[in-house]
Design a protein around this motif. Structure first.
Motif, PDB file in Angstrom:
ATOM      1  N   GLY A 103       0.649  -1.298  -0.254  1.00 28.59           N
ATOM      2  CA  GLY A 103       0.378   0.444  -0.103  1.00 28.59           C
ATOM      3  C   GLY A 103       0.825   1.228  -0.148  1.00 28.59           C
ATOM      4  O   GLY A 103       1.844   1.400  -0.038  1.00 28.59           O
ATOM      5  N   LEU A 104      -0.466   1.968   0.412  1.00 32.84           N
ATOM      6  CA  LEU A 104       0.367   3.996   0.113  1.00 32.84           C
ATOM      7  C   LEU A 104       1.383   3.880   1.922  1.00 32.84           C
ATOM      8  O   LEU A 104       0.626   3.884   2.463  1.00 32.84           O
ATOM      9  CB  LEU A 104       0.131   5.018   0.027  1.00 32.84           C
ATOM     10  N   THR A 105       2.812   4.787   1.346  1.00 28.17           N
ATOM     11  CA  THR A 105       2.901   5.223   2.689  1.00 28.17           C
ATOM     12  C   THR A 105       3.346   7.162   2.354  1.00 28.17           C
ATOM     13  O   THR A 105       3.508   7.410   1.234  1.00 28.17           O
ATOM     14  CB  THR A 105       4.637   5.459   2.649  1.00 28.17           C
TER      15      THR A 105
ATOM     16  N   HIS B  29     -11.680  -4.916  -8.402  1.00 26.09           N
ATOM     17  CA  HIS B  29      -9.866  -5.276  -7.699  1.00 26.09           C
ATOM     18  C   HIS B  29      -9.376  -6.029  -7.155  1.00 26.09           C
ATOM     19  O   HIS B  29     -10.838  -6.892  -6.656  1.00 26.09           O
ATOM     20  CB  HIS B  29      -9.874  -3.695  -6.693  1.00 26.09           C
ATOM     21  N   ASP B  30      -8.645  -6.583  -7.200  1.00 20.81           N
ATOM     22  CA  ASP B  30      -8.022  -7.965  -5.906  1.00 20.81           C
ATOM     23  C   ASP B  30      -7.441  -7.814  -5.022  1.00 20.81           C
ATOM     24  O   ASP B  30      -7.142  -8.545  -3.655  1.00 20.81           O
ATOM     25  CB  ASP B  30      -7.408  -8.803  -7.332  1.00 20.81           C
ATOM     26  N   THR B  31      -7.118  -6.581  -4.704  1.00 19.69           N
ATOM     27  CA  THR B  31      -6.226  -5.776  -3.178  1.00 19.69           C
ATOM     28  C   THR B  31      -7.580  -4.575  -2.478  1.00 19.69           C
ATOM     29  O   THR B  31      -8.213  -4.038  -2.961  1.00 19.69           O
ATOM     30  CB  THR B  31      -5.318  -5.671  -3.498  1.00 19.69           C
ATOM     31  N   MET B  32      -7.852  -5.324  -1.469  1.00 17.41           N
ATOM     32  CA  MET B  32      -8.315  -4.224  -0.485  1.00 17.41           C
ATOM     33  C   MET B  32      -7.424  -4.325   0.601  1.00 17.41           C
ATOM     34  O   MET B  32      -7.025  -4.063   1.273  1.00 17.41           O
ATOM     35  CB  MET B  32      -9.542  -4.542   0.062  1.00 17.41           C
ATOM     36  N   TYR B  33      -7.832  -2.386   1.316  1.00 22.96           N
ATOM     37  CA  TYR B  33      -6.964  -1.448   1.544  1.00 22.96           C
ATOM     38  C   TYR B  33      -7.832  -1.388   3.048  1.00 22.96           C
ATOM     39  O   TYR B  33      -8.831  -0.870   2.992  1.00 22.96           O
ATOM     40  CB  TYR B  33      -5.563  -1.085   1.234  1.00 22.96           C
ATOM     41  N   TRP B  34      -7.536  -0.555   4.184  1.00 26.24           N
ATOM     42  CA  TRP B  34      -7.540  -0.049   5.900  1.00 26.24           C
ATOM     43  C   TRP B  34      -7.090   1.067   6.313  1.00 26.24           C
ATOM     44  O   TRP B  34      -5.564   0.031   6.225  1.00 26.24           O
ATOM     45  CB  TRP B  34      -7.842  -0.899   7.061  1.00 26.24           C
ATOM     46  N   TYR B  35      -7.217   2.379   6.208  1.00 26.90           N
ATOM     47  CA  TYR B  35      -6.179   3.256   6.567  1.00 26.90           C
ATOM     48  C   TYR B  35      -6.783   3.723   7.646  1.00 26.90           C
ATOM     49  O   TYR B  35      -8.025   3.710   7.848  1.00 26.90           O
ATOM     50  CB  TYR B  35      -6.047   3.875   5.241  1.00 26.90           C
ATOM     51  N   LYS B  36      -6.187   3.833   8.251  1.00 26.29           N
ATOM     52  CA  LYS B  36      -6.300   5.027   9.459  1.00 26.29           C
ATOM     53  C   LYS B  36      -6.058   6.529   9.458  1.00 26.29           C
ATOM     54  O   LYS B  36      -4.715   6.984   9.241  1.00 26.29           O
ATOM     55  CB  LYS B  36      -6.071   4.293  10.991  1.00 26.29           C
ATOM     56  N   GLN B  37      -6.515   7.175   9.964  1.00 28.10           N
ATOM     57  CA  GLN B  37      -6.382   9.260   9.504  1.00 28.10           C
ATOM     58  C   GLN B  37      -6.346   9.875  11.028  1.00 28.10           C
ATOM     59  O   GLN B  37      -7.536   9.887  11.154  1.00 28.10           O
ATOM     60  CB  GLN B  37      -7.026   9.256   8.651  1.00 28.10           C
ATOM     61  N   LYS B  40      -4.230  14.544  13.437  1.00 27.38           N
ATOM     62  CA  LYS B  40      -3.499  14.940  12.854  1.00 27.38           C
ATOM     63  C   LYS B  40      -3.594  15.171  11.633  1.00 27.38           C
ATOM     64  O   LYS B  40      -2.458  15.224  11.458  1.00 27.38           O
ATOM     65  CB  LYS B  40      -2.121  14.948  13.693  1.00 27.38           C
ATOM     66  N   LYS B  41      -4.451  14.308  10.856  1.00 26.38           N
ATOM     67  CA  LYS B  41      -4.616  13.772   9.755  1.00 26.38           C
ATOM     68  C   LYS B  41      -3.436  13.060   9.076  1.00 26.38           C
ATOM     69  O   LYS B  41      -3.503  12.774   7.699  1.00 26.38           O
ATOM     70  CB  LYS B  41      -4.863  15.879   9.058  1.00 26.38           C
ATOM     71  N   PHE B  42      -2.770  12.651  10.302  1.00 23.27           N
ATOM     72  CA  PHE B  42      -2.048  12.006   9.384  1.00 23.27           C
ATOM     73  C   PHE B  42      -1.977  10.511   9.073  1.00 23.27           C
ATOM     74  O   PHE B  42      -3.017   9.831   9.946  1.00 23.27           O
ATOM     75  CB  PHE B  42      -0.686  10.810  10.279  1.00 23.27           C
ATOM     76  N   LEU B  43      -2.094  10.197   7.892  1.00 23.54           N
ATOM     77  CA  LEU B  43      -2.599   8.284   7.106  1.00 23.54           C
ATOM     78  C   LEU B  43      -1.783   7.101   7.334  1.00 23.54           C
ATOM     79  O   LEU B  43      -0.284   7.721   7.327  1.00 23.54           O
ATOM     80  CB  LEU B  43      -3.109   8.524   5.767  1.00 23.54           C
ATOM     81  N   LYS B  44      -2.006   5.997   7.662  1.00 20.24           N
ATOM     82  CA  LYS B  44      -0.999   5.174   7.931  1.00 20.24           C
ATOM     83  C   LYS B  44      -1.766   3.857   7.387  1.00 20.24           C
ATOM     84  O   LYS B  44      -2.969   3.685   7.858  1.00 20.24           O
ATOM     85  CB  LYS B  44      -0.611   5.223  10.374  1.00 20.24           C
ATOM     86  N   ILE B  45      -1.073   2.763   7.004  1.00 20.58           N
ATOM     87  CA  ILE B  45      -2.120   1.606   6.499  1.00 20.58           C
ATOM     88  C   ILE B  45      -1.786   0.787   7.924  1.00 20.58           C
ATOM     89  O   ILE B  45      -1.014   1.237   8.775  1.00 20.58           O
ATOM     90  CB  ILE B  45      -1.032   0.983   5.106  1.00 20.58           C
ATOM     91  N   MET B  46      -3.134   0.260   7.957  1.00 23.89           N
ATOM     92  CA  MET B  46      -3.673  -0.589   8.616  1.00 23.89           C
ATOM     93  C   MET B  46      -3.358  -2.232   8.373  1.00 23.89           C
ATOM     94  O   MET B  46      -2.487  -3.115   8.633  1.00 23.89           O
ATOM     95  CB  MET B  46      -5.253  -0.704   9.367  1.00 23.89           C
ATOM     96  N   PHE B  47      -3.750  -2.579   7.495  1.00 20.72           N
ATOM     97  CA  PHE B  47      -3.954  -3.296   6.961  1.00 20.72           C
ATOM     98  C   PHE B  47      -4.597  -3.573   5.367  1.00 20.72           C
ATOM     99  O   PHE B  47      -4.488  -3.010   4.555  1.00 20.72           O
ATOM    100  CB  PHE B  47      -5.522  -4.786   7.278  1.00 20.72           C
ATOM    101  N   SER B  48      -3.659  -4.859   4.332  1.00 22.46           N
ATOM    102  CA  SER B  48      -4.058  -4.828   3.195  1.00 22.46           C
ATOM    103  C   SER B  48      -4.469  -6.407   2.848  1.00 22.46           C
ATOM    104  O   SER B  48      -3.578  -7.318   3.430  1.00 22.46           O
ATOM    105  CB  SER B  48      -3.121  -4.781   1.918  1.00 22.46           C
ATOM    106  N   TYR B  49      -5.122  -6.633   1.855  1.00 21.26           N
ATOM    107  CA  TYR B  49      -5.655  -7.906   1.812  1.00 21.26           C
ATOM    108  C   TYR B  49      -6.636  -7.845   0.637  1.00 21.26           C
ATOM    109  O   TYR B  49      -6.730  -7.586  -0.054  1.00 21.26           O
ATOM    110  CB  TYR B  49      -6.808  -8.471   2.331  1.00 21.26           C
ATOM    111  N   LEU B  54      -2.692 -11.648   3.890  1.00 22.89           N
ATOM    112  CA  LEU B  54      -3.223 -11.073   4.614  1.00 22.89           C
ATOM    113  C   LEU B  54      -2.337 -10.016   5.097  1.00 22.89           C
ATOM    114  O   LEU B  54      -1.393 -10.812   5.993  1.00 22.89           O
ATOM    115  CB  LEU B  54      -4.714 -10.876   6.170  1.00 22.89           C
ATOM    116  N   ILE B  55      -1.755  -8.956   5.347  1.00 23.21           N
ATOM    117  CA  ILE B  55      -0.781  -8.349   5.844  1.00 23.21           C
ATOM    118  C   ILE B  55      -1.345  -6.937   6.913  1.00 23.21           C
ATOM    119  O   ILE B  55      -1.873  -6.003   6.365  1.00 23.21           O
ATOM    120  CB  ILE B  55       0.235  -7.096   4.546  1.00 23.21           C
ATOM    121  N   ILE B  56      -0.295  -7.088   8.233  1.00 23.66           N
ATOM    122  CA  ILE B  56      -1.148  -6.601   9.160  1.00 23.66           C
ATOM    123  C   ILE B  56       0.375  -5.542   9.527  1.00 23.66           C
ATOM    124  O   ILE B  56       1.120  -5.565   9.472  1.00 23.66           O
ATOM    125  CB  ILE B  56      -1.302  -7.742  10.268  1.00 23.66           C
ATOM    126  N   ASN B  57       0.058  -4.555   9.425  1.00 24.33           N
ATOM    127  CA  ASN B  57       1.377  -3.372  10.019  1.00 24.33           C
ATOM    128  C   ASN B  57       0.975  -3.654  11.057  1.00 24.33           C
ATOM    129  O   ASN B  57       0.136  -3.746  12.539  1.00 24.33           O
ATOM    130  CB  ASN B  57       0.350  -2.153   9.779  1.00 24.33           C
TER     131      ASN B  57
END
Lengths: 116, 112
Positions: A103-105, B29-37, B40-49, B54-57
């Motif tokens: 994913g994106l950083t 699409h074959d891949t989905m993600y969850w991001y948390k903002q 302070k507006k910072f976006l960070k990936i939590m999971f991709s699947y 399954l990849i877990i941060n």
């Protein structure tokens, strides 16, 4: 791990003028993608422009263009003829090629204010 | 027709509750993600699947779990909610090899 740094928490520009948002990144990889996303108050994440690292030519999309300096690991966004609708948070982001699942950083964002 | 849709858009709940956020994409699409903002507006990936992986941060608490009933859906379950979980959660999807992520409109979660 890759990191993306946006050193300008906030920028302000007069309507119709040009503004440049800065972004640097740190990676040991040679093949990757860089992005600028816009997030207006509506919260929607909107892709502004994308650059493939193996392409030397800088990407452009209408009033938006980038200055990609691979050796310096710099990826700035230039917005020409700024419009009120450009006001938003802008995020620089990195995606490793072959790392689709990674994913994106994202950088921490720059809040762009457009003065009428 | 919305490409990536999340429900609900807003969620207010009490500490200790368990909640879910749903995400659906109609892009094939074959891949989905969850991001948390965060606040302070910072976006960070939590999971991709995708259907294989399954990849877990590593920084994500195990109170958070993604569940995918099928290729078009990736729901986020959160157990024992804490005040610090308050954030905007974004679902996204991408096609293999495209390196273009399509985002949902986000879910603002407020834990009180």
């Amino acid at each position: 791990a890759q990191t993306v740094t946006q050193s300008q928490p906030e920028m302000s520009v007069q309507e119709a003028e040009t503004v440049t948002l800065s972004c640097t990144y740190d990676t040991s990889e040679s093949d990757y993608y860089l992005f600028w996303y816009k997030q207006p108050p509506s919260r929607q994440m909107i892709l502004v422009i994308r650059q493939e690292a193996y392409k030397q030519q800088n990407a452009t999309e209408n009033r938006f263009s980038v200055n990609f300096q691979k050796a310096a690991k710099s990826f700035s966004l230039k917005i020409s003829d700024s419009q009120l609708g450009d006001a938003a948070m802008y995020f620089c982001a990195y995606w490793l090629s072959g790392g689709g699942a990674d994913g994106l950083t994202f950088g921490k964002g720059t809040h762009l204010i457009i003065q009428p | 027709d919305t490409a990536v849709s999340q429900t609900p858009k807003y969620l207010v709940t009490q500490m200790g509750n368990d909640k879910s956020i749903k995400c659906e994409q109609n892009l094939g699409h074959d891949t989905m993600y969850w991001y948390k903002q965060d606040s302070k507006k910072f976006l960070k990936i939590m999971f991709s699947y995708n259907n294989k992986e399954l990849i877990i941060n590593e920084t994500v608490p195990n109170r958070f779990s993604p569940k995918s009933p099928d290729k078009a859906h990736l729901n986020l379950h959160i157990n024992s909610l804490e005040l610090g979980d308050s954030a905007v959660y974004f679902c996204a999807s991408s096609a293999r090899g495209s390196y273009e992520a399509f985002f949902g409109q986000g879910t603002r979660l407020t834990v009180v």
